[in-house]
Every structure is written in C-alpha cells, then in structure tokens.
Enzyme design. Structure first.
Site, PDB file in Angstrom:
ATOM      1  CG  ASP A  31      -2.022   0.852   1.071  1.00  0.00           C
ATOM      2  OD1 ASP A  31      -2.234   2.041   0.816  1.00  0.00           O
ATOM      3  OD2 ASP A  31      -3.255  -0.074   0.877  1.00  0.00           O
ATOM      4  CB  SER A  85      -6.690   2.679  -0.299  1.00  0.00           C
ATOM      5  OG  SER A  85      -5.678   2.932   0.242  1.00  0.00           O
ATOM      6  CG  HIS A 144     -11.644  10.376   2.819  1.00  0.00           C
ATOM      7  ND1 HIS A 144     -12.008   9.124   3.072  1.00  0.00           N
ATOM      8  CD2 HIS A 144     -10.267  10.197   2.730  1.00  0.00           C
ATOM      9  CE1 HIS A 144     -11.110   8.323   3.415  1.00  0.00           C
ATOM     10  NE2 HIS A 144      -9.862   8.755   3.092  1.00  0.00           N
ATOM     11  NE  ARG A 174      -4.422   9.182   6.512  1.00  0.00           N
ATOM     12  CZ  ARG A 174      -3.456   8.505   7.085  1.00  0.00           C
ATOM     13  NH1 ARG A 174      -2.446   9.117   8.097  1.00  0.00           N
ATOM     14  NH2 ARG A 174      -3.450   7.348   6.966  1.00  0.00           N
ATOM     15  CG  ASP A 175      -6.150  12.821   1.490  1.00  0.00           C
ATOM     16  OD1 ASP A 175      -5.223  12.072   1.883  1.00  0.00           O
ATOM     17  OD2 ASP A 175      -7.433  12.596   1.932  1.00  0.00           O
ATOM     18  NE  ARG A 211      -7.399  11.865   7.184  1.00  0.00           N
ATOM     19  CZ  ARG A 211      -7.561  11.649   5.836  1.00  0.00           C
ATOM     20  NH1 ARG A 211      -7.326  12.531   4.933  1.00  0.00           N
ATOM     21  NH2 ARG A 211      -7.768  10.271   5.731  1.00  0.00           N
ATOM     22  NE  ARG A 218      -8.437   3.263   6.805  1.00  0.00           N
ATOM     23  CZ  ARG A 218      -7.375   3.667   5.729  1.00  0.00           C
ATOM     24  NH1 ARG A 218      -8.302   4.344   4.784  1.00  0.00           N
ATOM     25  NH2 ARG A 218      -6.417   3.729   5.759  1.00  0.00           N
ATOM     26  NE  ARG A 296     -11.233   5.985   1.273  1.00  0.00           N
ATOM     27  CZ  ARG A 296     -10.040   5.709   1.048  1.00  0.00           C
ATOM     28  NH1 ARG A 296      -9.322   6.454   0.041  1.00  0.00           N
ATOM     29  NH2 ARG A 296      -9.288   5.059   1.745  1.00  0.00           N
ATOM     30  CB  ALA A 297     -17.597   3.976   1.824  1.00  0.00           C
ATOM     31  CE  LYS A 372      -3.286   1.496   4.090  1.00  0.00           C
ATOM     32  NZ  LYS A 372      -3.805   2.640   3.262  1.00  0.00           N
ATOM     33  CG  ASP A 442      -1.180   4.756   2.469  1.00  0.00           C
ATOM     34  OD1 ASP A 442      -1.001   5.587   1.582  1.00  0.00           O
ATOM     35  OD2 ASP A 442      -2.001   4.623   3.018  1.00  0.00           O
ATOM     36  CG  HIS A 446      -0.998   8.882   4.812  1.00  0.00           C
ATOM     37  ND1 HIS A 446      -1.284   9.869   3.668  1.00  0.00           N
ATOM     38  CD2 HIS A 446      -1.627   7.674   4.385  1.00  0.00           C
ATOM     39  CE1 HIS A 446      -2.215   9.192   2.833  1.00  0.00           C
ATOM     40  NE2 HIS A 446      -2.346   7.949   3.198  1.00  0.00           N
ATOM     41  CG  ASP A 483      -2.868   1.036  -2.891  1.00  0.00           C
ATOM     42  OD1 ASP A 483      -1.841   1.213  -2.733  1.00  0.00           O
ATOM     43  OD2 ASP A 483      -3.760   1.264  -1.789  1.00  0.00           O
ATOM     44  CG  HIS A 484      -2.283   4.905  -3.486  1.00  0.00           C
ATOM     45  ND1 HIS A 484      -1.613   5.388  -2.375  1.00  0.00           N
ATOM     46  CD2 HIS A 484      -3.255   4.233  -2.663  1.00  0.00           C
ATOM     47  CE1 HIS A 484      -1.732   4.791  -1.451  1.00  0.00           C
ATOM     48  NE2 HIS A 484      -2.988   4.197  -1.507  1.00  0.00           N
ATOM     49  CG  HIS A 514      -2.495   8.420  -1.543  1.00  0.00           C
ATOM     50  ND1 HIS A 514      -3.713   8.050  -1.511  1.00  0.00           N
ATOM     51  CD2 HIS A 514      -1.951   8.286  -0.139  1.00  0.00           C
ATOM     52  CE1 HIS A 514      -3.737   7.492  -0.516  1.00  0.00           C
ATOM     53  NE2 HIS A 514      -2.943   7.570   0.154  1.00  0.00           N
TER      54      HIS A 514
END
Ligand SMILES: O=C(O)[C@@H](CO)OP(=O)(O)O
Ligand SMILES: [Mn+2]
Ligand SMILES: [Mn+2]
Length: 568
Positions: A31, A85, A144, A174-175, A211, A218, A296-297, A372, A442, A446, A483-484, A514
C-alpha cells in the site's frame, strides 16, 4: 463445511495456455509503494534497504512493469487526481475502470440533478424547517471529499430554502499539506459570510477535530475516535470550546508544552464552537437534517451507523436525535447504509472475486491489519461488506490503536507475513489466492516522517522476500503490486523543477499525501509456465488490468467486460 456448488452464471473458461495451478497464487499489495521519478534523499523506498523489490526489477519488461494508479485510469475526475486505496483496490479487484464517487458527485452537482433526486427530497423538509448539518473532511484532497463540492452543497441547499446551516469540519493534513487547516477554516469562514449575505441565511461552523483523532475511524479500528466526533458534532461537547473556528485550529495546533512539535492537522483534538452566550452554536437536534459530505465510504461508515441505527452499542450516544440523515453517497450497498443518499454510488459489478468464489469455486484468503483489511476485502470485491461465500476467508490482524504509525513503522507486517506463509503452506488455498495488503509505506508515509517511512519500507521488503521464498518452497505463483504511490516521495517539490521545497529555516516541507506516480507489478513463481510474460502493447495499462491478469494466473480466461490482461 461443504463447499458451495459452482453457479453456472459465474463460470469462466479455462485459459488456453496457462493451466490451473495446483498451488496457491500469492497476491501482495504494497500500500502506497510507488515508482518515484526522483531517486534522492526524499524517496523513502530508494533510501530503504529493499534488495527483494530491487531484484525483481531485473525481470523487466517480461515480468516487471509499471502501471498507472491515478486519475482517469482509475476512474477519478482528472489526471491531476492522485490515486488512493479505495479506487486502487476497486480497480485491482474489479478488472474494470468505473466512474468513482468523486466524479459521480461532480456530475450530479454540475447538472443540478442532485437536487431532483430522492436523497434531497427526503432531506428537504427537515433542512427547511430545522438546521441542515454538513459533516466531513475539510480539504481539496479529493480522496474522501472536496471543498468545492461542500460549497456547492451549501449554496444549493440555501437556494432551496435551508435557512440554518452548520458545518462540522474534520481537518485534513494527510491528503493536503499539514498546517493548511488554518487556511481552509479561513476560506470556509469567508465563504459562509458571503453565503449569509447573498442568501440571507444563518450559516456557521459548529464543531471539528483532526481526521485521525475525531470521527473518521475506519474498519472499527477504534470506536473512541467516532465517539469524540459524536460528542462534538451531535452533543456539542468537547474539551475545547472556542468562539472562532480559525482560532480553534490555530490554538489546537500549538506545540504542547513537553512535546515541542505543533500538533498536526490530522490529530487535532475535538472542539466545539460556542456563541457569546457560551452555548454551542450547532448541536444536532430532533428535526434537523444531517448530511455527511464525504463521498468515500471507509471512514464514515461508523458515524453513519451511529446516526442510523436504533440499536447501537459501540459507545454511549447519550442522545440520539431524530433527524433526517443522508450520505453524499450510499457507503455500503449491502448494508444499505445510509438508507438515504444524495448521489447513487458507483455500481461495481462482476468483479474477479465474484467469479472466483461463485463460478470457479476457488478459495481466497484475504488478510491485512485493521487499517487496511477492508481494502483487500470490501474495496477489492466492489464495496461489499461480506465475503461472496464460504470460499472467501477474511482475516483481520488488529492494528495498534491511536498512535501515529511513525512510532511503530513495522506495524503488523510481521504478523501479516506469518499468516500469509501459513496460508500458503496450509493447502487450504491451493488453486486459489492468498491476498495480502501491507499498509506500512502508506500509513507511515502519511505521517510525513521520512526516517520512519524508510524503516517501514525496509520491513515490508523483508516480508515480501519471505513470502516469495515460501511460494518457491510450495511451488506456487505470485503477483506483487501496489495501489498508488506515497512513500517514494516524502517532500513537496517545485512543480516545474522538482526541487524539494524548504521552510525558511531550511527544513524540508514534508509531503504527507499520495502521489501521481505509477506503481510496479511483478509476476513469478515456480508454478508459472516459463512462457508467461507481460505483453508490450499496453504502455498505458493501469491497476484495472491486474484483475484479468489474476484470473489468468489462476488458469481462467477473463470475461470480456474486463479491461485487457497484462499477459501476452
Ligand atoms: O488514510 C486514508 O483514508 C487515505 C488518505 O486519505 O489513504 P488510503 O487511500 O491509502 O486509505
Ligand atoms: Mn492505499
Ligand atoms: Mn493512504
């Protein structure tokens, strides 16, 4: 337990030249392991000790290559969108590129169709008579949520008679760059002021927090995080109270007396905004409307459950207001959670997992740690919360709770590798898949902590080596991919020159997000016929092309609705 009978609808044809394996196929997702364009001190993968992944590159171009993992190649709105992800694992497992949440919401907002759909119709009476609350991640990260979508929701609702609006903001860092929470709060304050003037509404920020500390847990890693959010957003209770949201984030970022470093946006403590009368300006009350504005879920499923379920025992809600509640999307199609949503989510159907479980009756073992586990199960299977049938085993290793992962960069890689080896050896997954996700590059990436991310990548490379040795010993096949990108670039750079950006005091400016970089995919194993190699006519192949490749490696032809296989 007897194995389920094959369902003819889901059968796949045998591959014309690759025989079905009698041993397992190991599939490893690293990841956040991208292929960097800068091999300098800020590339944690380059700096890490990674003899295994390095040696695999020698297989290029026949058995090692790069794949696109960002932008339109994975269903995101533009090629400026970094991978993530959710979209990455969706594409890997589905073997298809589907329009993702971000894009579907853009379309529904641009066309104004959102306001004619059932979701808004359900919310409107409460949004008009009571207060409309919007809860979500406040940034432009596009993983998200997105700020521009929040603004369109606020203005659109105001135009349609919502007179009292309250925003509950989770700060990012984070993003997007750490520290930008202050600018986002300022921007939102300004935009809300404009809205108040233009539309004559009462609009304000009501509560918030970082966050990783508040609300956005999650996979049930730590419900305490959601409880903090519930207390702040719903009850209007938090240890810190401010009258000004900008001051709130500035104060909460201040270095703690002993620790020295400013608290990062991701980890801000919860706060509540109070009026001059010292009362919270926006607790959630009976009769209100509540929308989660993340598309995003994974990080809003838990909060959705807290709102929606009558029976709920994950924490003491103290008060469960009777509200009209909706997600920007439906976050779990099987659980039908939430019942109401503003934009219908992507339909990810006929995934590799469903064919393998229902039609081919081959077993699958999917394992990662809590952070994850949903990626290699829920996202991989097209956002399904349960295995397709008893042939799928999902195994979660509990993650460490509530620590920034740079404090323990190995995370649970040892446990995951050991479980993977055991599964390979067990015979239970012969002819099927042993699928693992290593979160380290990942999750540690982060944090922006370069040294820790180097440790993380070194640890993961060692695990891959052990796993490939195990496949060697049992005579199986393997596919390793990611995945990225994330860990391969840990610094913000000048867009044109690529030169690392530094603070006034010379410190590099960490990149916590990312990247747009491609990721490697490698195949091998003693069980793989020598003739199997990558084709060379797909220079723009992306993550979705891995899906059909996996079906081939298991001895099946991929169904025609999937993108082309990577194999020649
Ligand atoms: O932590 C997360 O939620 C995202 C970044 O916002 O990372 P990933 O897509 O890798 O899960
Ligand atoms: Mn990821
Ligand atoms: Mn990530």
């Amino acid at each position: 337990m007897t194995a389920p009978a094959p369902d003819d609808k889901w059968k796949l044809k045998p591959h014309p030249s690759i025989p079905k394996p009698d041993k397992p196929l190991l599939v490893v997702v690293l990841d956040g392991w991208g292929e960097g364009t800068h091999n300098d001190d800020f590339n944690a993968i380059h700096k890490a000790d990674t003899p295994c992944m390095d040696s695999l590159k020698e297989g290029a171009p026949q058995r090692w290559r790069l794949l696109k993992a960002h932008g339109t190649a994975v269903g995101l709105p533009t090629d400026d969108d970094m991978g993530n992800s959710e979209v990455g694992h969706n594409a890997l497992g589905a073997g298809q590129v589907v329009d993702q949440g971000a894009r579907l919401c853009d379309k529904a907002l641009e066309s104004h169709r959102l306001w004619d759909l059932d979701g808004w119709k359900y919310l409107a009476p409460a949004a008009q008579a009571g207060t409309l609350h919007l809860i979500g991640l406040l940034s432009d990260g596009g993983v998200h949520s997105r700020y521009d979508q929040l603004l369109l929701l606020l203005t659109g609702a105001a135009e349609r008679g919502a007179e009292r609006l309250r925003v509950h903001c989770l700060t990012d860092g984070r993003d997007v760059e750490d520290g930008t929470s202050v600018q986002y709060m300022q921007r939102l304050q300004k935009d809300l002021a404009t809205l108040r003037e233009a539309a004559g509404v009462d609009a304000a920020i009501a509560s918030g927090g970082g966050r990783m500390r508040v609300t956005m847990d999650r996979y049930e890693s730590d419900w305490k995080i959601v409880e903090r959010g519930w207390d702040a957003h719903v009850l209007g209770e938090a240890p810190s109270r401010f009258t000004d949201p900008v001051e709130a984030v500035e104060k909460l970022r201040e270095p703690k007396a002993l620790g020295g470093k400013p608290a990062s946006d991701q980890w801000l403590e919860p706060f509540v905004i109070v009026g001059k009368d010292d009362k919270p300006v926006g607790p959630i009350e009976d009769g209100d409307a509540v929308v989660i504005f993340n598309f995003r879920a994974d990080r809003v499923l838990e909060l959705s459950r807290a709102f929606e379920y009558e029976k709920f025992d994950k924490f003491e809600r103290k008060r469960h207001p009777k509200v009209r509640f909706a997600g920007l999307m439906q976050y779990d199609g099987e659980e039908k959670l939430p019942k109401h949503f503003l934009v219908p989510p992507p339909d990810i159907e006929r995934t590799t997992g469903e064919y393998l479980a229902r039609g081919c009756c081959v077993p699958t073992y999917a394992c990662s740690e809590s952070q994850k586990i949903g990626h290699v199960s829920f996202f991989w299977n097209g956002n399904r919360g349960q295995p397709f049938n008893s042939l799928e085993t999902w195994h979660e290793v509990p993650s460490d709770k509530n620590i920034p992962f740079n404090e323990k960069p190995e995370m649970k890689s040892r446990e995951i590798a050991d479980l993977g080896k055991e599964a390979l050896r067990s015979g239970k997954f012969d002819g099927g898949q042993v699928r693992l996700n290593f979160p380290n590059p990942d999750m540690v990436g982060h944090t922006g902590d370069l040294e820790a991310t180097i440790v993380a990548c070194t640890a993961v490379d060692k695990c891959v080596k052990e796993l490939l040795d195990e496949v060697e010993a049992v005579g199986g096949r393997w596919l390793v991919t990611a995945d990225h990108g994330n860990a391969e670039d840990m610094v913000q750079r000048d867009k044109k020159t690529g030169t690392p950006l530094r603070e006034a005091d010379g410190r590099p400016r960490p990149l916590t997000a990312h990247t747009l970089n491609p990721v490697p995919v490698v195949i091998g194993g003693p069980g793989l016929p020598d003739s199997v190699r990558f084709r060379e006519d797909l220079p723009n192949a992306g993550l979705a092309n891995v899906g059909p490749t996996i079906l081939n490696l298991l001895g099946y032809e991929a169904p025609p609705h999937m993108v082309p296989t990577l194999l020649a």
